[in-house]
Design an enzyme around this catalytic site. Structure first.
Site, short mmCIF file in Angstrom:
data_model
loop_
_atom_site.label_atom_id
_atom_site.label_comp_id
_atom_site.label_asym_id
_atom_site.label_seq_id
_atom_site.Cartn_x
_atom_site.Cartn_y
_atom_site.Cartn_z
N CYS A 82 -1.39 -3.70 3.66
CA CYS A 82 -2.24 -4.86 3.40
C CYS A 82 -1.45 -6.11 3.74
O CYS A 82 -0.22 -6.08 3.81
CB CYS A 82 -2.65 -4.90 1.93
N HIS A 127 2.62 14.97 5.34
CA HIS A 127 2.50 16.40 5.03
C HIS A 127 3.03 17.12 6.27
O HIS A 127 2.53 16.87 7.37
CB HIS A 127 1.06 16.80 4.73
N SER A 140 0.82 -1.21 0.00
CA SER A 140 0.00 0.00 0.00
C SER A 140 0.86 1.26 0.00
O SER A 140 1.54 1.52 -0.97
CB SER A 140 -1.06 0.03 1.10
#
EC number: 4.1.1.50
Length: 124
Positions: free
Chosen positions: A83, A68, A63
């Site tokens: 996953c 940020h 995944s």
């Protein structure tokens, strides 16, 4: 209950300004975090904003990891979604430690547990 994945979302506060603003440090931290969790890295992309801040993603076979940063607030938002058998908390814990987070708020969401049936409300 079986899930397709686990998604850790962390709010990191009280982080070091210089670390949050250093694209090379952030990228290395995220690559190292992915590897420490046992992930297979596919793509790496990071961007430095002016006058400050970094955003980036490490795409893994399992995944992704994203960040940020808002150095002026000592804040970073991170997502670690895995996953299969990988534990996303390994990467999330490492990232928080490397950024020197003084406060960390984290939630973990199971992903892909089957569709949820939403029924329309009946008028009284």
């Amino acid at each position: 209950m079986d899930t397709m994945g686990r998604h850790v979302i962390s709010e990191l506060w009280g982080c070091d300004f210089d670390k949050l603003n250093d694209i090379d440090f952030i990228e290395k931290t995220f690559v190292d975090a992915a590897l420490k969790s046992g992930a297979e890295i596919r793509e790496v992309a990071f961007h430095k904003f002016a006058p400050q801040g970094v955003s980036g993603v490490v795409i893994i076979s399992e995944s992704h990891l994203t960040i940020h940063t808002f150095p002026e607030h000592g804040y970073a938002s991170i997502d670690v979604y895995t996953c299969g058998h990988l534990d996303p908390t390994i990467a999330a814990d490492y990232i928080a430690e490397m950024l020197g987070a003084q406060t960390r708020e984290t939630i973990e969401l199971p992903r892909g547990m089957r569709p949820i049936e939403v029924k329309k409300a009946q008028a009284l």
